[in-house]
Design a protein around this motif. Structure first.
Motif, short mmCIF file in Angstrom:
data_model
loop_
_atom_site.label_atom_id
_atom_site.label_comp_id
_atom_site.label_asym_id
_atom_site.label_seq_id
_atom_site.Cartn_x
_atom_site.Cartn_y
_atom_site.Cartn_z
N ALA A 62 0.86 -1.18 0.00
CA ALA A 62 0.00 0.00 0.00
C ALA A 62 0.90 1.23 0.00
N VAL A 63 0.38 2.33 -0.54
CA VAL A 63 1.22 3.52 -0.68
C VAL A 63 0.43 4.77 -0.33
N LEU A 64 1.04 5.61 0.50
CA LEU A 64 0.44 6.89 0.91
C LEU A 64 0.90 7.96 -0.08
N PRO A 65 -0.01 8.47 -0.94
CA PRO A 65 0.39 9.48 -1.93
C PRO A 65 0.40 10.87 -1.29
N VAL A 66 1.51 11.57 -1.44
CA VAL A 66 1.65 12.93 -0.89
C VAL A 66 2.09 13.86 -2.02
N LEU A 67 1.29 14.89 -2.28
CA LEU A 67 1.63 15.86 -3.32
C LEU A 67 2.77 16.75 -2.84
N ASP A 68 3.47 17.40 -3.78
CA ASP A 68 4.63 18.20 -3.38
C ASP A 68 4.26 19.45 -2.59
N ASP A 69 2.95 19.76 -2.49
CA ASP A 69 2.53 20.85 -1.62
C ASP A 69 2.12 20.34 -0.23
N GLY A 70 2.34 19.02 0.03
CA GLY A 70 2.07 18.45 1.34
C GLY A 70 0.72 17.80 1.51
N ARG A 71 -0.17 17.96 0.54
CA ARG A 71 -1.49 17.35 0.66
C ARG A 71 -1.43 15.84 0.45
N ILE A 72 -2.29 15.13 1.17
CA ILE A 72 -2.35 13.67 1.13
C ILE A 72 -3.56 13.27 0.28
N VAL A 73 -3.36 12.38 -0.66
CA VAL A 73 -4.42 11.96 -1.57
C VAL A 73 -5.08 10.69 -1.05
N LEU A 74 -6.41 10.73 -0.91
CA LEU A 74 -7.20 9.56 -0.54
C LEU A 74 -8.17 9.22 -1.66
N LEU A 75 -8.50 7.95 -1.77
CA LEU A 75 -9.43 7.46 -2.78
C LEU A 75 -10.76 7.09 -2.11
N TRP A 103 -0.21 6.28 7.57
CA TRP A 103 -0.18 7.64 8.13
C TRP A 103 0.58 7.66 9.45
N SER A 104 0.36 6.65 10.30
CA SER A 104 1.04 6.60 11.60
C SER A 104 2.55 6.50 11.43
N LEU A 105 3.00 5.62 10.53
CA LEU A 105 4.43 5.46 10.31
C LEU A 105 5.04 6.71 9.70
N ALA A 106 4.35 7.31 8.74
CA ALA A 106 4.87 8.54 8.12
C ALA A 106 4.95 9.67 9.14
N THR A 107 3.95 9.77 10.00
CA THR A 107 3.95 10.80 11.04
C THR A 107 5.08 10.56 12.04
N ALA A 108 5.25 9.31 12.46
CA ALA A 108 6.30 8.98 13.43
C ALA A 108 7.68 9.30 12.88
N ARG A 109 7.85 9.22 11.56
CA ARG A 109 9.15 9.50 10.96
C ARG A 109 9.29 10.95 10.51
N GLY A 110 8.27 11.78 10.78
CA GLY A 110 8.34 13.18 10.45
C GLY A 110 8.29 13.47 8.97
N LEU A 111 7.60 12.61 8.20
CA LEU A 111 7.55 12.76 6.75
C LEU A 111 6.36 13.59 6.26
N LEU A 112 5.45 13.92 7.17
CA LEU A 112 4.30 14.73 6.81
C LEU A 112 4.42 16.11 7.43
N GLY A 113 3.66 17.06 6.92
CA GLY A 113 3.74 18.42 7.41
C GLY A 113 3.32 18.53 8.86
N PRO A 114 3.86 19.50 9.58
CA PRO A 114 3.49 19.70 11.00
C PRO A 114 2.08 20.24 11.13
N ALA A 115 1.50 20.06 12.31
CA ALA A 115 0.17 20.62 12.58
C ALA A 115 0.27 22.14 12.65
N SER A 116 -0.83 22.82 12.36
CA SER A 116 -0.85 24.29 12.42
C SER A 116 -0.43 24.77 13.81
N GLY A 117 0.46 25.72 13.83
CA GLY A 117 0.89 26.29 15.09
C GLY A 117 1.97 25.50 15.77
N ALA A 118 2.40 24.38 15.14
CA ALA A 118 3.43 23.55 15.78
C ALA A 118 4.79 24.23 15.64
#
Length: 255
Positions: A112-125, A240-255
């Protein structure tokens, strides 16, 4: 030959065929039949033990109104995607029984693959799934072909279901989807896609697979969807959990 003799012959042939397929699977996938030290459920590989367990469990199954073949040992179902196996096992107490599990056709499982656009958005189907007859917001995934690397499976499924230009593929780890039933692990990846190549709507091939819409969510929007319980797919939650744990996704607002 009487009708009863004919039925007995068919039963013997059915059991032998399932045990023969079991023996072949053991040769091809020995890792599935390991009894590690301290195992809680020992797989019984001796034919006499298997016959005894099948007989005892079969009698019990019939007493409860189930067909006798519910106790058959071996490969009880097989298609290009799934192999259903019933083992004879001995528990720590010495009690014996059968235990059923399914394994994928390829040793490497699927991906399975988590698609992430270069502007940080995550694509779901938005994908309709036959098993529970319902729609799910999820990431692309699929079965692996024999001998295929997980990254190849992930890239193929991504291009078939989403399309676009892949600029980077990152392995996230593995997932065992159901340790009670599934004898295997699937690979998880994150793929970065060029935003300019993202079509935004599914093509004919994706629609044929039951995908009727895409959503591109910011990291904050993704977190909100998760917190509100709108995403149920285990592959999506794990990736999503693994990507978040490795810091591969954008930070939360205000972080």
């Amino acid at each position: 030959m009487t009708e009863a003799d004919g039925e007995d012959k068919l039963v013997r042939e059915r059991k032998e065929a399932r045990l023969s397929a079991y023996a072949t699977l053991r040769e091809q996938r020995p890792e599935l039949f390991v009894n590690p030290p301290g195992t809680a459920y020992e797989i019984l590989l001796d034919r006499a033990d298997q016959d005894r367990v099948a007989r005892e469990v079969g009698e019990l199954a019939v007493a409860f109104g189930f067909p006798e073949e519910c106790a058959d040992i071996g490969v009880v179902y097989r298609d290009p995607y799934v192999t259903l196996v019933r083992d004879a096992v001995r528990f720590r107490s010495g009690r014996v029984n059968t235990y059923i599990r399914f394994v994928t056709g390829a040793p490497g499982g699927g991906a399975a693959v988590l698609p992430v656009l270069d502007d940080g958005r995550i694509v779901l189907l938005h994908h309709f799934r036959h098993a529970d007859r319902d729609w799910h917001w999820e990431i692309p995934r699929g079965f692996g072909a024999p001998g295929e690397e997980g990254a190849t499976t992930a890239r193929r499924e991504l291009l078939e279901e989403v399309g676009g230009e892949v600029t980077e593929m990152i392995r996230l780890g593995e997932i065992t989807t159901d340790t009670g039933m599934h004898g295997g692990r699937d690979q998880l990846y994150l793929a970065r896609l060029a935003s300019s190549s993202f079509a935004g709507t599914p093509g004919p091939e994706a629609r044929e697979e039951g995908i009727d819409a895409f959503r591109a969510l910011s990291p904050d929007e993704m977190r909100a969807e998760l917190a509100e319980g709108h995403i149920h797919d285990g592959f999506t939650l794990a990736a999503w959990s693994l990507a978040t744990a490795r810091g591969l996704l954008g930070p939360a607002s205000g972080a």
